[in-house]
Design a protein around this motif. Structure first.
Motif, PDB file in Angstrom:
ATOM      1  N   UNK A 158      -4.385   0.671  -0.925  1.00 10.02           N
ATOM      2  CA  UNK A 158      -4.611  -0.013   0.475  1.00 10.02           C
ATOM      3  C   UNK A 158      -3.604  -1.286  -0.200  1.00 10.02           C
ATOM      4  N   UNK A 159      -5.219  -1.485  -1.019  1.00  8.49           N
ATOM      5  CA  UNK A 159      -5.191  -3.192  -1.075  1.00  8.49           C
ATOM      6  C   UNK A 159      -3.665  -3.609  -1.865  1.00  8.49           C
ATOM      7  N   UNK A 160      -3.278  -2.575  -2.841  1.00  8.85           N
ATOM      8  CA  UNK A 160      -1.918  -2.927  -3.522  1.00  8.85           C
ATOM      9  C   UNK A 160      -0.956  -2.463  -2.733  1.00  8.85           C
ATOM     10  N   UNK A 161      -1.289  -2.149  -1.254  1.00 13.66           N
ATOM     11  CA  UNK A 161      -0.228  -2.106  -0.431  1.00 13.66           C
ATOM     12  C   UNK A 161       1.334  -0.744  -0.336  1.00 13.66           C
ATOM     13  N   UNK A 162       0.397   0.238  -1.402  1.00 12.37           N
ATOM     14  CA  UNK A 162       1.238   1.568  -2.094  1.00 12.37           C
ATOM     15  C   UNK A 162       0.732   2.400  -0.105  1.00 12.37           C
ATOM     16  N   UNK A 163      -0.406   2.197   0.335  1.00 12.84           N
ATOM     17  CA  UNK A 163      -0.771   2.692   1.864  1.00 12.84           C
ATOM     18  C   UNK A 163      -1.348   2.248   2.670  1.00 12.84           C
ATOM     19  N   UNK A 164      -0.999   2.610   3.578  1.00 13.72           N
ATOM     20  CA  UNK A 164      -0.545   1.905   4.811  1.00 13.72           C
ATOM     21  C   UNK A 164      -1.925   2.319   5.651  1.00 13.72           C
ATOM     22  N   UNK A 165      -2.777   0.736   6.383  1.00 11.11           N
ATOM     23  CA  UNK A 165      -4.020   1.539   6.350  1.00 11.11           C
ATOM     24  C   UNK A 165      -3.693   2.062   7.917  1.00 11.11           C
ATOM     25  N   UNK A 166      -2.976   3.058   8.226  1.00 10.90           N
ATOM     26  CA  UNK A 166      -3.032   3.210   9.837  1.00 10.90           C
ATOM     27  C   UNK A 166      -4.149   3.902  10.333  1.00 10.90           C
ATOM     28  N   UNK A 167      -3.837   4.562  11.940  1.00 12.96           N
ATOM     29  CA  UNK A 167      -5.089   5.482  12.382  1.00 12.96           C
ATOM     30  C   UNK A 167      -5.621   6.404  11.490  1.00 12.96           C
ATOM     31  N   UNK A 168      -4.518   6.838  10.964  1.00 10.92           N
ATOM     32  CA  UNK A 168      -5.483   8.185  10.257  1.00 10.92           C
ATOM     33  C   UNK A 168      -6.516   8.309   8.733  1.00 10.92           C
ATOM     34  N   UNK A 169      -5.599   6.974   7.848  1.00  9.92           N
ATOM     35  CA  UNK A 169      -6.574   6.792   6.730  1.00  9.92           C
ATOM     36  C   UNK A 169      -7.546   5.237   7.569  1.00  9.92           C
ATOM     37  N   UNK A 170      -7.219   4.966   8.148  1.00  9.35           N
ATOM     38  CA  UNK A 170      -9.334   4.428   9.257  1.00  9.35           C
ATOM     39  C   UNK A 170      -9.672   5.042   9.116  1.00  9.35           C
ATOM     40  N   UNK A 171      -9.222   6.243   9.766  1.00  3.73           N
ATOM     41  CA  UNK A 171     -10.624   7.112  10.726  1.00  3.73           C
ATOM     42  C   UNK A 171     -11.071   8.013   8.923  1.00  3.73           C
ATOM     43  N   UNK A 172     -10.466   8.499   8.402  1.00 10.02           N
ATOM     44  CA  UNK A 172     -11.040   8.881   7.091  1.00 10.02           C
ATOM     45  C   UNK A 172     -11.830   8.218   6.367  1.00 10.02           C
ATOM     46  N   UNK A 173     -11.240   6.921   6.077  1.00  6.30           N
ATOM     47  CA  UNK A 173     -12.271   5.690   5.631  1.00  6.30           C
ATOM     48  C   UNK A 173     -13.320   5.610   6.368  1.00  6.30           C
ATOM     49  N   UNK A 174     -12.972   5.396   7.728  1.00  5.56           N
ATOM     50  CA  UNK A 174     -14.597   5.523   8.435  1.00  5.56           C
ATOM     51  C   UNK A 174     -15.825   6.834   8.041  1.00  5.56           C
ATOM     52  N   UNK A 175     -14.925   8.287   7.929  1.00  7.41           N
ATOM     53  CA  UNK A 175     -15.715   9.143   7.511  1.00  7.41           C
ATOM     54  C   UNK A 175     -16.458   9.032   6.111  1.00  7.41           C
ATOM     55  N   UNK A 176     -15.871   8.717   5.390  1.00  6.04           N
ATOM     56  CA  UNK A 176     -15.555   8.647   3.990  1.00  6.04           C
ATOM     57  C   UNK A 176     -16.670   7.621   3.377  1.00  6.04           C
ATOM     58  N   UNK A 177     -16.790   6.335   4.306  1.00  7.80           N
ATOM     59  CA  UNK A 177     -18.102   5.631   4.467  1.00  7.80           C
ATOM     60  C   UNK A 177     -18.881   5.924   4.875  1.00  7.80           C
ATOM     61  N   UNK A 178     -19.233   6.619   6.160  1.00  6.66           N
ATOM     62  CA  UNK A 178     -20.426   7.323   6.198  1.00  6.66           C
ATOM     63  C   UNK A 178     -20.559   8.552   5.727  1.00  6.66           C
ATOM     64  N   UNK A 179     -20.312   9.052   4.635  1.00 10.57           N
ATOM     65  CA  UNK A 179     -20.505   9.734   3.496  1.00 10.57           C
ATOM     66  C   UNK A 179     -21.191   9.421   2.170  1.00 10.57           C
ATOM     67  N   UNK A 180     -20.948   8.611   1.963  1.00  8.34           N
ATOM     68  CA  UNK A 180     -21.154   7.587   0.844  1.00  8.34           C
ATOM     69  C   UNK A 180     -22.291   7.098   0.818  1.00  8.34           C
ATOM     70  N   UNK A 181     -22.243   6.885   2.259  1.00 11.40           N
ATOM     71  CA  UNK A 181     -24.190   5.979   2.682  1.00 11.40           C
ATOM     72  C   UNK A 181     -24.848   6.805   2.652  1.00 11.40           C
ATOM     73  N   UNK A 182     -24.729   8.425   3.215  1.00 16.47           N
ATOM     74  CA  UNK A 182     -24.834   9.602   2.754  1.00 16.47           C
ATOM     75  C   UNK A 182     -25.674  10.059   1.237  1.00 16.47           C
ATOM     76  N   UNK A 183     -24.474   9.620   0.757  1.00 18.21           N
ATOM     77  CA  UNK A 183     -25.022  10.370  -0.696  1.00 18.21           C
ATOM     78  C   UNK A 183     -25.689   8.751  -1.138  1.00 18.21           C
ATOM     79  N   UNK A 184     -25.691   7.946  -0.532  1.00 12.08           N
ATOM     80  CA  UNK A 184     -26.751   6.777  -1.242  1.00 12.08           C
ATOM     81  C   UNK A 184     -27.927   7.049  -0.650  1.00 12.08           C
ATOM     82  N   UNK A 185     -28.176   7.306   0.145  1.00 12.23           N
ATOM     83  CA  UNK A 185     -29.455   7.359   1.163  1.00 12.23           C
ATOM     84  C   UNK A 185     -29.522   9.210   0.409  1.00 12.23           C
ATOM     85  N   UNK A 186     -29.225   9.565  -0.701  1.00 11.61           N
ATOM     86  CA  UNK A 186     -29.542  11.319  -0.976  1.00 11.61           C
ATOM     87  C   UNK A 186     -30.322  10.571  -2.169  1.00 11.61           C
ATOM     88  N   UNK A 187     -29.425   9.470  -2.823  1.00 15.04           N
ATOM     89  CA  UNK A 187     -29.556   9.134  -4.636  1.00 15.04           C
ATOM     90  C   UNK A 187     -30.952   8.561  -4.148  1.00 15.04           C
TER      91      UNK A 187
END
Lengths: 120, 702
Positions: free
Chosen positions: B72-101
Motif C-alpha cells: 500500500x505504501x509503495x502504491x502497488x496496492x490500492x487501499x480500497x474497501x476490501x483491503x481496508x476491511x482485511x487490514x482491520x481484521x488483521x489488526x484485530x488478530x495482531x492485537x489478539x496475538x500480542x495479548x496471547x503472547x
C-alpha cells in the motif's frame, strides 16, 4: 572507552541494545530516530554507530547519509541493525555509507564480536 | 529481562493504538502517505521486538501484515474497501496475538489461518516466497554459522575428533576502493580480524601508490597481498566473514594458491566514484529533517505507583492545609492579616497542585474508544447488521482506572445497542434509514464530571413490550403508573432481558444491571433515554478521579461518618417522612406508595445498641447497585464536601459496612459508609451488624 551511538525507534530495542553494549564494556548513547541521532552527533563523537532502518521522521538511510555528509575525514563505522533482509535495501544502505548490516533479532555475542572488529 | 518484556508489551499497546488510528484514518479516506508509513512502522516494530523475544507466531503474522502495508505504501496496492476491511481484521488478530503472547501463549494456528492466507494472497504478487527468517537464512552468508573458533584450545581432543584438517595457507589479494574508507572501514582493522584466525603476513603493494604530489586524495587505491595460515578448525568461510561487509567495496580474491595480481584494477576501478546515485536525495532529506523544528511533544513514562504515592501525599497536603485553616479559625481573631493572606494563597496553591497531580493519572479516552470500534465491527458481523462507530471527544481525559474499568460496561452496552437496538439492513431500508446503522460514542467534561454517551440510531425501546415482560417477571404491577423514563429504566433491573432466546452476543446472562453496578462502583451514574423509531442513548456520568469522593458528612452516635453522594437519591428532614412500624418491629418509610426499609446507621455499625426514635432523625434515601433502596437514619447532616479517600485495608483492616476512611479538616478520621451493605437484601436481613471501632484519634492515619 569505546563509545557507541545506538539509534532505534523502538524503546524495547534501545534498552536491549543498551544492556548488551554496556555489559560488553561500551559506553552507550541512545537516539530514537534519525533526526534525534543527528542531533546527538552534534555533541558526541561515537566510535561506532548502530542504526535501525525503519524509523519515523528520518529513516536509517537518511540518517546514514546525514552522518556521512557531516563528517568526511574520519568515517565512523555505521552498523545497520534491522529486521529487513532485502538485498536491494542492503545495497541502498551501503550506497548511503553503511559499514555493515546485521539482521534482527541479533545474537549478542555475534554483535559484540562484529563491533570489536570495526573499532580500533 | 522481565522489565524488557513488560516494556515490549507496553510498546506494543502504543503501536497497536497507532495502527488502529491509522486504519480509522484510512477508512475515512484521510490516509496520506505518512499514515500508511506510520502503520507500516508500527507493525514492523512489533515484528522486530517479537523476533527478539522469540515470539515466532507473532513475527510470522506481523510479517504478512507488514508486506501488505508495504505494498500500500509503495502504491502497488490500492487501499480500497476490501483491503481496508482485511487490514482491520488483521489488526484485530495482531492485537489478539500480542495479548496471547503477553500471557505466554500462542493462539491456535487455525484461528488466524484464513486472515494470514488473505494477507498473503493480497500481497502475493510482490512478496512471493518472502517468509520471515527464510530470507535471513537464505541471504546470510554461511560465515554467520557459529564459528568453530570457540571450541579451539580448551578441547584439543574433541577438536581432533572433529575432522582434523591440516590447514593450507590462503592467499588473499585485497584492493580497497575509495568507498570502503568512506563507509567507515579500515583495512588495518580487517587485518587485525584476520590475525585472530591464524598466522598472518601482510604486504602492501607499493607499486600502486601514486607519488605524493600527484595524489588525488579522494581516491586512495592501495592494495595488499596477505598470506594466512589458518589455525585449526578455521576454514575459508571464517576468513571470508572478515571481509563480509567490504564485499563490493574492494577487489578481493581468496585462494589456496598465489593469484596473479589483477592487472586491470589500476586502470578501471569498479566503483571509483564515492557518490552513489541514491545519496543526494537522502542527503536532502537529512538536511530537511535537521532543520525541521522538533514538533514532537516530549513525554516520559512513570510507574503508576509513583504517581499514586504522589497523589496520596498531595491528599495529605490538602488535609493539612484544611487542618491549619480550621485551627486558625478557632484562634482569637488576630490583627495579622498577613497570615490570612498567606493562608488563602496556600489554599489556592494546594488546590492547584491537587488538580495538576490528578491530571497526571488522566489519559484520553481515545484508546478505550478505539477498542470499542473493534467491538462494533465484530458484533455487527455476528449479528448480521451493518454498523459504524462514530467517536466524538476522544481527547477527553479520564482517570486511567476509570478508562480501564469502563471496557466491560461499554462493550456490553455496544453489544446491546447493535444486537437489540439496530435493525437489520432490510428493516432499516424499509424504515427509510441508511442501511448502515450508526453507533456514536461521545465523551465530554461537564460540571466536574466526565459524561460518556452511547447513542444508536436504531428502533428505540419497545416500551409496551418492556412493560409486559416486567409484569410477567413480577418486577412491576399492572396498575403501576409508570412514566416513559420509569419503563426505560426497568432495563437496569436485575434479571431483566427482552430477548427470549439468550442471544450469543449481548445476553450472556448479563444484563444492563451489571453495567449499572460497574458504573456505580466507579462512583458514576447511568441513565437511559429512548425515542421509539429513532434510537436509544445511554449516558454515563463519572467522577474525574477515584481518589476523591463527593460525600455527605453526617453525625451518628457522636461519630462522624461520610455517606457518598452518588447513591443518594433524597434527603428527608425530621418529621417530614411518613414512617410505619411493621408487625416485627421493623420500621419502613412510605414513599410514593412504596415501602422502603429504614436502616439505623448507628445501630447497624454497632455504635449504639438500641434503635433510637426516628422522630428526630434525618433520613438519607439511597439506592444501591441492586436497584434496591434503603433509608439511612442519621442524627445530623453537617455538610457536603469532597473527601480524599484513604483505603482501610492498607492501614487497618477491612470493616463490614465501611468502604474506606478519610481525614477531615480537624484532623479527625471519618469512616466512609459502604452504602451497598446498608441495603437489606430481601430474605437476608441487614448485611451488617457488627461493632465498628469508634475512631477518635488518628490510629488509622498511616
Amino acid at each position: 572507552m569505546t563509545r557507541i551511538l545506538a539509534v532505534d525507534d523502538s524503546k524495547t530495542m534501545r534498552c536491549m541494545l543498551q544492556a548488551t553494549l554496556v555489559d560488553a564494556g561500551f559506553e552507550v548513547d541512545l537516539a530514537e530516530d534519525g533526526v534525534n541521532g543527528l542531533e546527538k552527533l552534534k555533541n558526541t563523537d561515537p566510535d561506532l554507530i548502530i542504526t535501525d532502518i525503519n524509523m519515523p521522521r528520518l529513516d536509517g538511510f537518511g540518517f546514514i547519509a546525514g552522518v556521512r555528509e557531516g563528517k568526511q575525514v574520519t568515517a565512523v563505522p555505521i552498523l545497520v541493525l534491522t529486521t529487513e533482509t532485502g538485498e536491494h535495501l542492503k545495497q541502498r544502505a551501503r550506497d548511503a555509507g553503511a559499514t555493515g548490516w546485521i539482521v534482527k533479532p541479533f545474537d549478542e555475542d555475534k554483535l559484540i564480536s562484529i563491533i570489536r572488529r570495526l573499532v580500533v | 529481562m522481565n522489565d524488557l518484556n513488560d516494556m515490549f508489551f507496553q510498546e506494543c499497546d502504543d503501536l497497536l493504538e497507532g495502527l488502529s488510528s491509522g486504519l480509522n484514518n484510512l477508512e475515512d479516506g484521510g490516509g496520506d502517505a505518512e499514515t500508511v508509513n506510520s502503520m507500516f512502522r508500527a507493525v514492523h516494530s512489533i515484528k522486530g521486538g517479537a523476533g527478539a523475544f522469540g515470539l515466532n507466531q507473532l513475527v510470522g503474522f506481523a510479517h504478512a501484515l507488514e508486506n501488505v502495508l508495504d505494498d500500500v505504501r509503495a502504491g502497488k496496492l490500492t487501499a480500497d474497501e476490501t483491503v481496508v476491511a482485511l487490514l482491520f481484521t488483521a489488526g484485530d488478530h495482531l492485537s489478539d496475538l500480542v495479548d496471547a503472547a503477553r500471557h505466554g501463549n500462542d493462539l491456535p494456528p487455525e484461528q488466524g489461518a484464513s486472515i494470514l492466507s488473505d494477507l498473503k494472497s493480497v500481497s502475493g504478487a510482490t512478496h512471493s516466497g518472502s517468509e520471515p527468517g527464510g530470507d535471513a537464512a537464505k541471504e546470510e552468508p554461511p560465515a554467520f554459522e557459529p564459528m568453530a573458533l570457540t571450541v579451539d584450545g580448551g578441547l584439543p581432543a574433541l577438536a581432533d575428533m572433529l575432522s582434523p584438517v591440516e590447514s593450507e595457507p590462503l592467499t588473499i589479494t585485497f584492493k580497497a576502493h575509495p568507498q570502503l574508507y568512506a563507509n567507515g572501514h579500515d583495512p588495518a582493522l580487517l587485518f587485525r580480524g584476520l590475525e585472530g584466525l591464524g598466522n598472518l603476513t601482510v604486504e602492501a603493494d607499493l607499486s600502486t601508490v601514486v607519488p605524493l604530489r600527484d595524489a588525488p586524495w579522494s581516491t586512495p587505491s592501495l592494495s595488499w597481498k596477505i598470506t594466512i595460515r589458518p589455525d585449526d578448525l578455521v576454514d575459508e568461510a571464517a576468513v571470508r566473514e572478515i571481509f563480509e561487509f567490504v564485499e563490493g567495496l574492494c577487489d578481493l580474491e581468496i585462494g589456496a594458491e598465489t593469484a596473479p595480481p589483477p592487472g586491470d584494477a589500476d586502470s578501471v576501478p569498479a566503483l571509483a566514484a564515492p557518490s552513489p546515485s541514491a545519496a543526494p536525495g537522502q542527503a536532502t532529506q537529512a538536511v530537511a529533517a535537521k532543520n525541521a523544528p522538533a514538533a514532537r511533544s516530549s513525554t516520559i513514562r512513570v510507574d503508576l505507583q509513583r504517581v499514586d504515592r504522589l497523589i496520596n501525599l498531595v491528599g495529605e497536603l490538602v488535609i493539612a492545609e484544611a487542618m491549619l485553616r480550621q485551627s486558625m479559625d478557632e484562634m482569637p481573631h488576630s490583627a495579622n492579616t498577613g497570615v490570612d493572606d498567606a493562608m488563602s494563597q496556600l489554599k489556592q496553591l494546594s488546590g492547584a497542585i491537587q488538580e495538576r497531580v490528578m491530571a497526571i493519572r488522566a489519559q484520553p479516552v481515545r484508546s478505550l474508544f478505539q477498542r470499542m470500534s473493534r467491538i462494533v465491527r465484530e458484533t455487527s458481523k455476528e449479528a448480521g447488521k451493518s454498523a459504524r462507530l462514530v467517536t466524538i471527544g476522544d481527547a477527553t481525559e479520564v482517570d486511567k482506572t476509570v478508562t480501564e474499568r469502563l471496557v466491560d460496561p461499554l462493550t456490553h452496552m455496544i453489544r446491546n445497542a447493535i444486537d437489540h437496538g439496530l435493525e437489520t439492513p432490510e428493516q432499516r431500508r424499509a424504515a427509510g434509514k441508511d442501511e448502515r446503522g450508526t453507533v456514536t460514542l461521545e465523551a465530554a467534561h461537564r460540571s466536574g464530571r466526565v459524561v460518556i454517551t452511547l447513542r444508536d440510531d436504531g428502533v428505540g425501546i419497545n416500551r409496551a413490550r418492556v412493560r409486559q415482560i416486567a409484569q410477567h417477571k413480577g418486577l412491576i404491577r399492572p396498575e403501576d403508573d409508570l412514566t416513559d423514563t420509569d419503563i426505560d429504566n426497568i432495563l437496569f433491573r436485575p434479571g431483566f432481558s427482552t430477548v427470549d432466546a439468550v442471544s450469543n452476543l449481548s445476553g450472556r446472562g448479563v444484563g444492563m444491571d451489571v453495567v449499572r453496578n460497574e458504573i456505580q462502583s466507579l462512583g458514576g451514574r447511568v441513565t437511559l433515554q429512548s425515542e421509539p423509531g429513532a434510537g436509544t442513548s445511554v449516558t454515563i456520568s463519572l467522577p474525574l478521579t477515584l481518589a476523591v469522593l463527593e460525600g455527605m458528612v453526617v453525625r451518628v452516635a457522636d461519630q462522624t461518618l461520610i455517606v457518598p453522594t452518588s447513591p443518594l437519591r433524597e434527603m428527608l428532614q425530621p418529621g417530614q417522612a411518613r414512617i410505619h412500624t411493621l408487625c416485627d418491629g421493623d420500621r419502613v418509610l412510605a414513599l410514593n406508595d412504596e415501602l422502603v426499609p429504614i436502616t439505623d446507621l448507628g445501630a447497624a455499625l454497632g455504635y449504639r445498641a438500641d434503635p433510637v426514635s426516628l422522630d428526630l432523625q434525618f433520613l438519607l434515601l439511597i439506592e444501591g447497585d441492586s436497584g434496591h433502596r434503603s433509608a439511612l437514619a442519621v442524627d445530623t447532616i453537617a455538610e457536603q464536601r469532597e473527601v480524599v479517600i484513604k483505603g482501610l485495608e492498607q492501614n487497618y483492616e477491612s470493616i463490614p459496612g465501611i468502604a474506606a476512611a478519610t481525614i477531615l479538616g480537624n484532623g479527625k478520621i471519618a469512616l466512609i459508609v459502604d452504602t451497598d451493605q446498608m441495603i437489606p437484601v430481601p430474605g437476608k436481613g441487614s448485611a451488617v451488624n457488627r461493632p465498628v471501632p469508634g475512631v477518635t484519634g488518628d490510629a488509622l492515619h498511616a
